[in-house]
Design an enzyme around this catalytic site. Structure first.
Site, PDB file in Angstrom:
ATOM      1  N   LYS A 173       0.849  -1.218   0.012  1.00 48.94           N
ATOM      2  CA  LYS A 173      -0.163   0.149  -0.009  1.00 48.94           C
ATOM      3  C   LYS A 173       0.834   1.408  -0.107  1.00 48.94           C
ATOM      4  O   LYS A 173       1.395   1.479   0.976  1.00 48.94           O
ATOM      5  CB  LYS A 173      -0.837   0.057   1.165  1.00 48.94           C
ATOM      6  N   GLU A 248      10.093   1.836  10.476  1.00 51.80           N
ATOM      7  CA  GLU A 248      11.185   2.733  10.731  1.00 51.80           C
ATOM      8  C   GLU A 248      10.151   4.158  10.387  1.00 51.80           C
ATOM      9  O   GLU A 248       9.467   4.394   9.696  1.00 51.80           O
ATOM     10  CB  GLU A 248      11.686   2.787   9.060  1.00 51.80           C
ATOM     11  N   CYS A 282      12.913  11.926   6.688  1.00 49.97           N
ATOM     12  CA  CYS A 282      13.100  11.484   8.031  1.00 49.97           C
ATOM     13  C   CYS A 282      14.605  11.842   8.512  1.00 49.97           C
ATOM     14  O   CYS A 282      14.783  11.719   9.618  1.00 49.97           O
ATOM     15  CB  CYS A 282      12.585  10.141   8.198  1.00 49.97           C
ATOM     16  N   GLU A 383       8.495  16.122  16.084  1.00 52.59           N
ATOM     17  CA  GLU A 383       8.955  16.148  14.350  1.00 52.59           C
ATOM     18  C   GLU A 383       8.222  16.735  13.730  1.00 52.59           C
ATOM     19  O   GLU A 383       6.792  16.798  13.484  1.00 52.59           O
ATOM     20  CB  GLU A 383       8.816  14.498  13.849  1.00 52.59           C
TER      21      GLU A 383
END
Length: 476
Positions: A173, A248, A282, A383
């Site tokens: 996906k 991750e 990231c 973040e």
């Protein structure tokens, strides 16, 4: 255009005939639709994968390698088209997609085409016992791969290539925000001769399609790249089902700059490590810590360099920073800039939306530099995942190390110094999965990749990916 699911070698509409609008972030307008898939679509994909697994898992390594190499070749042949499609879907400069994203997608397939031919089982002779212990590595079965929107084809292939190389069949996906190149990849794999059912691509929302993949009993492993909150949810669902997990997740990476560094190289690289892909990587160094004795010089030079970056239409070669991926994400990033002002942060540059001529409704934001007084502010602890960095000074090695580690994430760190002892000390003591010394984003595909703390569990890349994607069996 309407994107379709790819199940059992065929392009199919969603069972429920529900659709999601797909936006071009550069102009802020809908340009297509994607399936809003349900459990029924995922079930069809799993059935196809299960049917294909016995044959694919017994396909010779040579044949698997040939097919993966062919996929790599076809990606390279379609480089320009794929890069333009990626840019249109994601908002990133087409030059970046041309130089980085699409070549890396091809490299992912080529690397694992080669790696699988060198990946072997082991045998251990039990001396004196007249026995040999054989360690077999066998495919898991059906694997779920869920990838993010920031590096769409790059990270989609990063998961799919090792999974099918290892003999598994895949339910994949892509992000519903950036589905186009995953859709195009389906046609490429078909043209390359990948048997039907080996790769199935199901489009839709994470809360429905992604959830159906994670909770399906016949999907034995999940590889996910995305936010920490979503990763935690996946772990809560999958762990009681004893699925293998590779997660991750987020990062809040320190960029630690000492006075003894190669200053010009550091400055040029720091601009890139702060704002590449609109800061939507990231691994971007979003917390910049600078030794006090060069802090004022760095601050002046950094602002000057960043002010020279061009924010503009992703299709223009001169554009350095394109559009953010969505209106919702733009609003989230902008909210952190507002938070900074409330927390006493000082905006040194940027902070405002930009109206690009001819694309006034696009999701553009200035690269933003914010000076903060405390590492405990929200900007340094959460973040943001956009073109926003903070800077603050430090005095000693001990203070720099403490600042770098004092966050819940532990994905990567960048260290700028020519002191060998300091390099060794920091490389050991930084609580991260990868430390770059006097460079950034240099990756050898043979090395394992992943983070510590809330940046995830498991490692992907190289033989570590193949180990994750196969089960161990010992017989004597």
């Amino acid at each position: 255009m309407k994107i379709q699911n790819y199940i059992n070698g065929e392009f199919l509409p969603p069972v429920a005939d529900r659709w999601i609008e797909n936006y071009n972030p550069a102009i802020g307008e809908v340009y297509g639709q994607i399936p809003d898939s349900t459990k029924e679509d995922v079930e069809k994909a799993v059935e196809a994968a299960e049917k294909a697994f016995p044959s694919w898992s017994n396909t010779t390594l040579t044949r698997r390698s040939e097919i993966l190499s062919k996929i790599a070749d076809l990606i390279k042949e379609k480089l320009t088209f794929l890069a333009e499609s990626e840019s249109k879907d994601n908002g990133k400069p087409v030059s970046l997609a041309t130089q980085i994203d699409i070549p890396r997608a091809a490299s992912n397939f080529q690397f694992f085409a080669n790696a699988i031919t060198q990946f072997s089982s082991e045998a251990h002779e039990s001396v004196g016992l007249n026995a040999v212990n054989f360690t077999l590595r066998q495919p898991i079965g059906v694997v779920g791969c869920i990838s993010p929107w920031n590096l769409p084809l790059y990270l989609f292939t990063w998961k799919i290539a090792p999974a099918i190389a290892a003999g598994n069949c895949v339910i994949a996906k892509p992000s519903e925000v950036t589905p186009m190149t995953a859709y195009l990849l389906a046609e490429i794999t078909k043209d390359a001769g990948l048997p039907k059912g080996v790769l199935n691509i199901v489009h839709g929302l994470g809360t429905s399609t992604g959830q159906a993949i994670v909770e399906h009993k016949k999907i034995k492993a999940i590889s996910f790249t995305g936010g920490t909150t979503t990763g935690a949810h996946i772990a809560r669902v999958a762990a009681p089902m004893f699925k293998k997990l590779s997660l991750e997740l987020g990062g809040k990476n320190p960029n630690i700059i000492f006075a003894d560094c190669d200053y010009d190289k550091m400055l040029e690289t720091t601009v890139r490590s702060s704002f590449a892909n609109q800061g939507q990587i990231c691994l971007c160094g979003s917390r910049i810590f600078v030794e006090e004795k060069i802090y004022e010089k760095f601050k002046k030079d950094f602002v000057q360099k960043v002010s020279e970056l061009k924010v503009g239409n992703p299709l223009e070669e001169s554009t350095n920073i394109g559009a953010l991926v969505s209106k919702e994400h733009l609003e989230k990033v902008k909210s952190y800039i507002d938070i900074a002002e409330n927390e006493g942060g000082k905006i040194l540059f940027g902070g405002d939306r930009i109206a690009v001529k001819g694309s006034e409704n696009g999701y553009y934001l200035q690269p933003t530099i914010i000076e903060v007084a405390s590492n405990q502010c929200r900007l340094n602890q959460e973040e943001i995942f956009g073109p926003v960095v903070t800077i603050m000074p430090f005095k000693t090695d001990e203070e720099a190390l403490q600042l770098a580690n004092d966050v819940k994430y532990g994905l990567s760190a960048t260290l700028w110094t020519n002191n060998l002892n300091r390099t060794l000390q920091f490389s050991k003591q930084l609580h991260v999965g990868i430390v770059w010394v006097n460079t950034w984003l240099m990756r050898d595909l043979r090395t394992p990749f992943g983070g510590q703390k809330e940046s995830g569990i498991g490692r992907e890349g190289g033989f570590e990916a193949l180990r994750f994607l196969q089960n161990l069996k010992i017989y004597v």
